[in-house]
Design a protein around this motif. Structure first.
Motif, PDB file in Angstrom:
ATOM      1  N   LEU A 219       0.864  -1.131  -0.071  1.00  0.00           N
ATOM      2  CA  LEU A 219      -0.015   0.098  -0.072  1.00  0.00           C
ATOM      3  C   LEU A 219       0.890   1.319   0.033  1.00  0.00           C
ATOM      4  CD1 LEU A 219      -2.667   1.111  -0.045  1.00  0.00           C
ATOM      5  CD2 LEU A 219      -2.883   0.924   2.403  1.00  0.00           C
TER       6      LEU A 219
ATOM      7  N   ALA B 272       1.712  -0.424   7.624  1.00  0.00           N
ATOM      8  CA  ALA B 272       1.724   0.977   7.773  1.00  0.00           C
ATOM      9  C   ALA B 272       2.883   1.911   7.663  1.00  0.00           C
ATOM     10  CB  ALA B 272       1.189   1.225   9.367  1.00  0.00           C
TER      11      ALA B 272
ATOM     12  N   MET C 293       3.295   5.287   5.626  1.00  0.00           N
ATOM     13  CA  MET C 293       3.672   6.382   5.830  1.00  0.00           C
ATOM     14  C   MET C 293       5.096   6.891   5.213  1.00  0.00           C
ATOM     15  SD  MET C 293       2.955   6.756   9.905  1.00  0.00           S
ATOM     16  CE  MET C 293       1.981   6.018  10.723  1.00  0.00           C
TER      17      MET C 293
ATOM     18  N   LEU D  15       4.472   8.096   1.672  1.00  0.00           N
ATOM     19  CA  LEU D  15       3.624   9.289   1.738  1.00  0.00           C
ATOM     20  C   LEU D  15       4.759  10.518   1.992  1.00  0.00           C
ATOM     21  CD1 LEU D  15       1.096  10.680   1.768  1.00  0.00           C
ATOM     22  CD2 LEU D  15       0.750  10.252   4.040  1.00  0.00           C
TER      23      LEU D  15
ATOM     24  N   LEU E   1      -5.892   5.246  -6.227  1.00  0.00           N
ATOM     25  CA  LEU E   1      -6.341   4.169  -5.205  1.00  0.00           C
ATOM     26  C   LEU E   1      -7.914   3.962  -5.590  1.00  0.00           C
ATOM     27  CD1 LEU E   1      -5.905   2.723  -2.649  1.00  0.00           C
ATOM     28  CD2 LEU E   1      -6.291   4.606  -1.406  1.00  0.00           C
TER      29      LEU E   1
ATOM     30  N   GLY F  10     -17.523   9.979  -2.806  1.00  0.00           N
ATOM     31  CA  GLY F  10     -17.204   9.607  -1.540  1.00  0.00           C
ATOM     32  C   GLY F  10     -17.941   8.515  -0.641  1.00  0.00           C
TER      33      GLY F  10
ATOM     34  N   PHE G  47     -17.991   5.448  -2.607  1.00  0.00           N
ATOM     35  CA  PHE G  47     -16.469   4.779  -2.262  1.00  0.00           C
ATOM     36  C   PHE G  47     -16.311   3.980  -0.964  1.00  0.00           C
ATOM     37  CE2 PHE G  47     -12.222   4.829  -0.330  1.00  0.00           C
ATOM     38  CZ  PHE G  47     -11.663   4.216  -1.046  1.00  0.00           C
ATOM     39  N   VAL G  48     -17.076   4.763   0.095  1.00  0.00           N
ATOM     40  CA  VAL G  48     -17.411   4.206   1.706  1.00  0.00           C
ATOM     41  C   VAL G  48     -18.178   2.877   1.354  1.00  0.00           C
ATOM     42  CG1 VAL G  48     -18.089   4.385   3.666  1.00  0.00           C
ATOM     43  CG2 VAL G  48     -16.679   6.044   2.693  1.00  0.00           C
TER      44      VAL G  48
ATOM     45  N   VAL H 139     -16.151  -0.073  -0.152  1.00  0.00           N
ATOM     46  CA  VAL H 139     -15.234  -0.345   0.464  1.00  0.00           C
ATOM     47  C   VAL H 139     -15.846  -1.553   1.854  1.00  0.00           C
ATOM     48  CG1 VAL H 139     -13.602  -0.094   2.517  1.00  0.00           C
ATOM     49  CG2 VAL H 139     -13.646   1.198   0.539  1.00  0.00           C
TER      50      VAL H 139
ATOM     51  N   PHE I 258      -2.774   3.445  16.595  1.00  0.00           N
ATOM     52  CA  PHE I 258      -1.987   2.420  15.610  1.00  0.00           C
ATOM     53  C   PHE I 258      -1.514   1.480  16.814  1.00  0.00           C
ATOM     54  CE2 PHE I 258       1.589   0.635  13.964  1.00  0.00           C
ATOM     55  CZ  PHE I 258       0.984   0.429  12.636  1.00  0.00           C
TER      56      PHE I 258
ATOM     57  N   LEU J 180      -4.295   2.700  10.678  1.00  0.00           N
ATOM     58  CA  LEU J 180      -3.394   3.738  10.376  1.00  0.00           C
ATOM     59  C   LEU J 180      -4.617   4.599   9.937  1.00  0.00           C
ATOM     60  CD1 LEU J 180      -0.888   5.113   9.885  1.00  0.00           C
ATOM     61  CD2 LEU J 180      -0.992   4.102   7.470  1.00  0.00           C
TER      62      LEU J 180
ATOM     63  N   PHE K 239      -6.403   7.510   8.477  1.00  0.00           N
ATOM     64  CA  PHE K 239      -6.250   8.668   7.283  1.00  0.00           C
ATOM     65  C   PHE K 239      -7.173   9.669   7.360  1.00  0.00           C
ATOM     66  CE2 PHE K 239      -3.063   6.293   5.410  1.00  0.00           C
ATOM     67  CZ  PHE K 239      -2.132   7.285   4.753  1.00  0.00           C
TER      68      PHE K 239
ATOM     69  N   VAL L  20      -7.741   1.228   6.064  1.00  0.00           N
ATOM     70  CA  VAL L  20      -6.994   2.257   5.580  1.00  0.00           C
ATOM     71  C   VAL L  20      -7.920   2.876   4.620  1.00  0.00           C
ATOM     72  CG1 VAL L  20      -5.127   3.150   4.277  1.00  0.00           C
ATOM     73  CG2 VAL L  20      -4.556   1.375   6.098  1.00  0.00           C
ATOM     74  N   LEU L  21      -8.431   1.983   3.763  1.00  0.00           N
ATOM     75  CA  LEU L  21      -9.173   2.585   2.669  1.00  0.00           C
ATOM     76  C   LEU L  21     -10.434   3.302   3.336  1.00  0.00           C
ATOM     77  CD1 LEU L  21      -9.012  -0.246   0.057  1.00  0.00           C
ATOM     78  CD2 LEU L  21      -7.409   1.673   0.358  1.00  0.00           C
ATOM     79  N   MET L  22     -11.048   2.561   4.260  1.00  0.00           N
ATOM     80  CA  MET L  22     -12.316   3.079   4.820  1.00  0.00           C
ATOM     81  C   MET L  22     -12.010   4.778   5.190  1.00  0.00           C
ATOM     82  SD  MET L  22     -15.154   2.809   5.268  1.00  0.00           S
ATOM     83  CE  MET L  22     -16.545   1.959   5.901  1.00  0.00           C
TER      84      MET L  22
ATOM     85  N   LEU M 255      -9.757   6.577   4.634  1.00  0.00           N
ATOM     86  CA  LEU M 255      -9.303   7.492   3.507  1.00  0.00           C
ATOM     87  C   LEU M 255     -10.764   8.138   2.870  1.00  0.00           C
ATOM     88  CD1 LEU M 255      -6.590   8.183   2.357  1.00  0.00           C
ATOM     89  CD2 LEU M 255      -7.199   6.757   0.602  1.00  0.00           C
ATOM     90  N   GLY M 256     -11.730   7.086   2.899  1.00  0.00           N
ATOM     91  CA  GLY M 256     -12.889   7.479   2.137  1.00  0.00           C
ATOM     92  C   GLY M 256     -13.716   8.524   3.359  1.00  0.00           C
ATOM     93  N   MET M 257     -13.608   8.117   4.335  1.00  0.00           N
ATOM     94  CA  MET M 257     -14.355   8.795   5.333  1.00  0.00           C
ATOM     95  C   MET M 257     -13.763  10.296   5.280  1.00  0.00           C
ATOM     96  SD  MET M 257     -15.282   6.891   8.786  1.00  0.00           S
ATOM     97  CE  MET M 257     -13.673   6.392   9.017  1.00  0.00           C
TER      98      MET M 257
ATOM     99  N   PHE N 259     -12.510  11.924   2.907  1.00  0.00           N
ATOM    100  CA  PHE N 259     -12.713  12.367   1.679  1.00  0.00           C
ATOM    101  C   PHE N 259     -14.345  12.881   2.133  1.00  0.00           C
ATOM    102  CE2 PHE N 259     -14.033  11.996  -2.910  1.00  0.00           C
ATOM    103  CZ  PHE N 259     -13.061  12.697  -3.508  1.00  0.00           C
TER     104      PHE N 259
ATOM    105  N   MET O 214      -0.369  14.928   8.313  1.00  0.00           N
ATOM    106  CA  MET O 214       1.035  14.419   7.759  1.00  0.00           C
ATOM    107  C   MET O 214       2.083  14.769   8.692  1.00  0.00           C
ATOM    108  SD  MET O 214       2.385  13.671   4.712  1.00  0.00           S
ATOM    109  CE  MET O 214       3.902  13.013   5.184  1.00  0.00           C
TER     110      MET O 214
ATOM    111  N   PHE P  43       1.786  12.106  11.064  1.00  0.00           N
ATOM    112  CA  PHE P  43       2.304  10.625  10.672  1.00  0.00           C
ATOM    113  C   PHE P  43       3.922  10.834  11.040  1.00  0.00           C
ATOM    114  CE2 PHE P  43      -1.143   9.701   7.191  1.00  0.00           C
ATOM    115  CZ  PHE P  43      -2.045   9.070   8.282  1.00  0.00           C
TER     116      PHE P  43
END
Lengths: 360, 496
Positions: free
Chosen positions: A69, A142, A146, A149, A279, A320, A323-324, A327, B59, B65, B67, B283-285, B287-289, B291, B427, B430
């Motif tokens: 990831l 993770a 990070m 990123l 993604l 969004g 998307f949620v 997922v 974490f 993680l 996001f 993580v994707l969840m 991220l979507g949230m 958003f 950021m 992290f």
């Protein structure tokens, strides 16, 4: 299994033929000009789709096939875009003025320079891939997310740095990159359309070849069980680095093409938003498949058009939420769920047949 | 060399390096610039700590993680800003959120019965999905024609008009009866979600339940709160607006923190808990949230940046020489060792230090802290000892979000309140977590302070040597890479 593959191939060939014929069919049906107006608009939409599809596929190579990831994929994309844009803006005019390259009587200077630009973009994305791998490949999960990123952020900062303002334009980015006439998307959009389409098809075939090659199999094995693949003698770090660099190269070339298409290179191309876009496309279509990201990119491109007209400027909210939901309820994406359901249907069908047979 | 003497050696080396760097900066920059830059660094570090503390705990305990943490920071800022300028929106929406939460929290009450139901495997899978769809439909029905945008605009108007009457912008809310109907429908929606989340028919989830009285406490409390806030939803905003500005700000801080806590708990229970089996998707969840939250805020308050008015304690022009004088006059700046410094930033530093002390006490002196520390080491073992780890997960997630939310409202009076305000802090959060080591709150504090200093001194040098301000931002990434090369598990992290 083999017939299934052939079916998929036929589907893809039909798609490619349709995509190649699209501008002509569109202008025939609508009685519109081939290179102007609404036709040109939809060609633009599709060009964007083709490029983003390659970017999403390369991202899927990372998260779907190699199981990494990464949140730094935009670094390769933006790196490619900046390389091409910088070379075209600052280096190409000088060369064009003083040299001319001929094959017979044909002046191919611009073509050669463009090819050189893309070779440079490939080189840069290989370097970016190696740099990221060297610093992040030994950590997992993770930490990896990070670190990538943070590294991508560093590149984004470099793109926005005011120290290089006369080269990169800092926050503004570079606009009006002098793209050669014969490929310029505003004047010769149809040519660009075919180039982008060809690029996508070639990228798809190449990536398909890579993931079904022995190396690709080892990469997938590393994703499934790292210890076991190490036990049978494949160093997971090497193979993951390989996957990372391959994905980086495809993303870099896609980025280069994108900078030609938009005739610009902006810091937002290296920002995490770009990664997240890839993604989202990948998750939408389905991880671990190559058709999935293409489908996801297409859906996002077309969806955004319609959602924009229906919901106005705040369409990403609807996006969004979808998307949620995906997922939560369709973790394998559209293609993955389709395949699972197809398998289940087939199973049910066979069971039904078996029952009928046993009754006889 | 024995373990202890090695540790001592490292501490001595670390101390010498820090002392050397501090001395070097002091002699180079001179006293005044040094103190001013240090204080700015501490301010930034406090905010970084508030974001990173939640991240590192979440974490460390559950390998999540988050996001969406930056968005939670932003939501905290918006909540506090709303509460401070015009709480009509908050008091109008709060009963709805509480009503929904009431029935979602019924899970422990209904779960023991539902998991014992006789259901075929197909229905075990199908039923939750059906209940989620039903919940969605009922929720949509409940919010039909609810003028949420109108409510949201009230505070925006309050920003632009400078009327002397604080109540000028209050707008009437809809009739109680219709509002009660909405509450009932949202409760129904929450109940559907609770049924879906209890996994009806799944016998692997059967466990010995706690006494009914204990399980009912939370839903009953939430229910009572719902009723109270429904009844006072108009008078409360009036009352808050008539209050003294400092008291209102204190209440805004508390409101934002509590709202963050509630939001965190709701998100963990409804969205993250079902995904623990597929951790990649968490993580994707998140991220979507993030958003969705960012876009939602833009729908409600337009994509603009707002400036929150500073509370009167920090707003009066003039410079105080002592802390007592500042508290008496409410001056906007204070002189510290001859350096003029905004008092509000001093307050932010205080907030960060107080929260660090609070987290330290919580982790070292309370039973919950003991469980969290044990859980960071080995969650399975803690569960085997008969502790409800799921509830601890929810608590820690909620606590982390509450801290981020607190950071948001703390930052609101001196940063523009806008939808992207949390991204940068996420950021840095992290990076802080990587530097400090995952799961260590002390590491988060030290890392946050290092980053804050790096940013402040980076800005100082950029200004002095005429470099680009990017240097300051890049310095944090460089520090992270150096730390990762020297100590991959972070300064205070434990080796795997």
């Amino acid at each position: 299994m083999k017939s299934n593959n052939r079916k998929k191939d036929i589907g893809f060939i039909i798609f490619v033929v349709l995509a190649f014929a699209f501008p002509f069919i569109f202008s025939l049906l609508g009685q519109t000009s081939l290179t102007e107006g609404i036709n040109k608009f939809w060609q633009g939409q599709l060009i964007n789709f083709f490029i983003m599809a390659v970017f999403a596929m390369s991202y899927d190579l990372l998260i779907g096939y190699a199981g990494m990831l990464s949140f730094g994929h935009a670094a390769s994309f933006g790196g490619g875009a900046y390389t091409v844009a910088l070379l075209l803006t600052h280096v190409a005019p000088g060369i064009l003025k003083s040299y001319r390259i001929f094959i017979g009587n044909l002046n191919i200077t611009e073509i050669v320079i463009l090819i050189m630009c893309f070779l440079a973009a490939i080189l840069v994305s290989i370097l970016i891939g190696l740099l990221f791998s060297a610093s992040a490949m030994r950590v997992k999960g993770a930490y990896f997310a990070m670190l990538t990123l943070a590294l991508a952020t560093a590149l984004n900062l470099l793109a926005r740095a005011t120290d290089f303002v006369e080269w990169t334009g800092a926050d503004e980015g570079m606009h009006g990159v002098p793209v050669p006439m014969w490929i310029n998307p505003t004047q010769n959009r149809l040519t660009f359309y075919f180039i982008a389409l060809t690029f996508m098809v070639v990228a798809y075939l190449l990536m398909k070849r890579i993931v079904s090659s022995p190396t690709g199999r080892v990469i997938q094995a590393t994703r499934e069980n790292e210890d076991r693949s190490r036990m049978i003698g494949y160093n997971p770090v090497t193979y993951r680095t390989l996957a990372f660099v391959i994905a980086s190269v495809f993303a870099g070339v896609a980025g280069g093409l994108y900078s030609l298409w938009t005739t610009s290179a902006t810091p937002s191309m290296t920002s995490s938003v770009t990664t997240v876009n890839a993604l989202i496309m990948t998750i939408f279509g389905g991880m671990g498949t190559l058709i999935g990201p293409i489908l996801g990119a297409g859906i996002m491109q077309i969806f955004s058009q319609f959602l924009y007209t229906w919901f106005g400027a705040r369409w990403p909210l609807v996006f969004g939420i979808i998307f949620v939901l995906i997922v939560m309820f369709l973790p394998y994406g559209i293609v993955g769920t389709w395949r699972l359901q197809g398998f289940k249907l087939k199973q049910g069908w066979q069971r039904l047949l078996g029952m009928l047979k046993s009754k006889d | 060399m024995s373990h202890n003497s090695k540790k001592l050696l490292y501490s001595v080396i670390g101390f010498l390096v820090v002392a050397g760097v501090v001395f070097g900066l002091y002699t180079y920059a001179g006293q005044e610039a040094f103190i001013r830059t240090t204080l700015s660094g501490l301010t930034l570090g406090s905010l970084f700590f508030l974001v990173a503390a939640g991240l590192t705990l979440i974490f460390g305990l559950m390998d999540v993680l988050n996001f969406a943490h930056g968005s939670m920071f932003m939501i905290g800022a918006y909540t506090g800003w709303q509460f401070y300028t015009n709480p009509t929106f908050i008091f109008g929406v709060l009963p709805l959120v509480l009503a929904f939460a009431t029935t979602v929290m019924l899970i422990p009450v209904i779960k023991p019965r539902l998991v014992r139901l006789d259901l075929s495997e197909a229905w075990q899978k199908r039923l939750p999905i059906l209940t989620y769809i039903a919940a969605l439909l009922v929720a949509v029905l409940a919010l039909v024609k609810f003028d949420i945008l109108g409510l949201a605009k009230t505070a925006m108007v309050a920003v632009t008009t400078t009327s002397s009457n604080p109540l000028a912008e209050l707008s009437p809310q809809e009739p109680l009866l219709r509002f009660l109907l909405r509450l009932l429908l949202l409760m129904l929606s929450g109940a559907f979600i609770a049924v879906g989340l209890s996994k009806p028919g799944n016998r692997t989830e059967v466990s010995a339940p706690e006494p009914l009285k204990k399980r009912l406490i939370l839903p009953v409390v939430l229910f009572v709160l719902t009723i109270i806030f429904t009844l006072v939803r108009e008078s409360a905003s009036e009352g808050v607006l008539l209050m003294n500005g400092n008291l209102r700000f204190a209440l805004a801080i508390i409101a934002a923190t509590l709202f963050g806590f509630l939001l965190g708990a709701l998100i963990e229970i409804t969205m993250i808990r079902p995904l623990y089996v597929r951790s990649f998707f968490i993580v994707l969840m998140t991220l979507g949230m993030s958003f969705v939250m960012r876009e939602l805020v833009q729908v409600l308050w337009d994509p603009l940046a707002y400036q929150m008015v500073r509370p009167p304690l920090f707003a009066q022009p003039g410079r105080a020489t002592t802390i007592a004088e500042w508290l008496m006059n409410g001056s906007s700046t204070i002189s510290i060792a001859g350096v003029t410094f905004p008092t509000y930033r001093l307050f932010v530093i205080l907030l960060g230090v107080v929260m660090f002390v609070f987290v330290t006490l919580l982790m070292n002196r309370s039973r919950l802290g003991m469980i969290i520390r044990a859980g960071v080491q080995d969650p399975q073992m803690v569960e085997a000892l008969g502790i409800n780890v799921k509830r601890v997960f929810t608590l820690v997630f909620a606590l982390g979000v509450a801290l981020a939310s607190l950071g948001g409202i703390g930052a609101a009076p001196f940063l523009p309140v806008q939808p992207m305000m949390g991204d940068q802090y996420q950021m840095q959060g992290f990076i802080t977590v990587v530097i400090g080591g995952m799961g260590s709150y002390v590491g988060a504090f030290v890392g946050a302070m290092i980053l804050g200093m790096a940013r402040a001194f980076g800005d100082y040098f950029a200004l002095k040597l005429q470099l680009s301000p990017t240097i300051a931002e890049a310095s944090t990434v460089i520090i992270m890479i150096i730390v990762l090369i020297l100590r991959p598990q972070g300064l205070f992290g434990k080796k795997d």
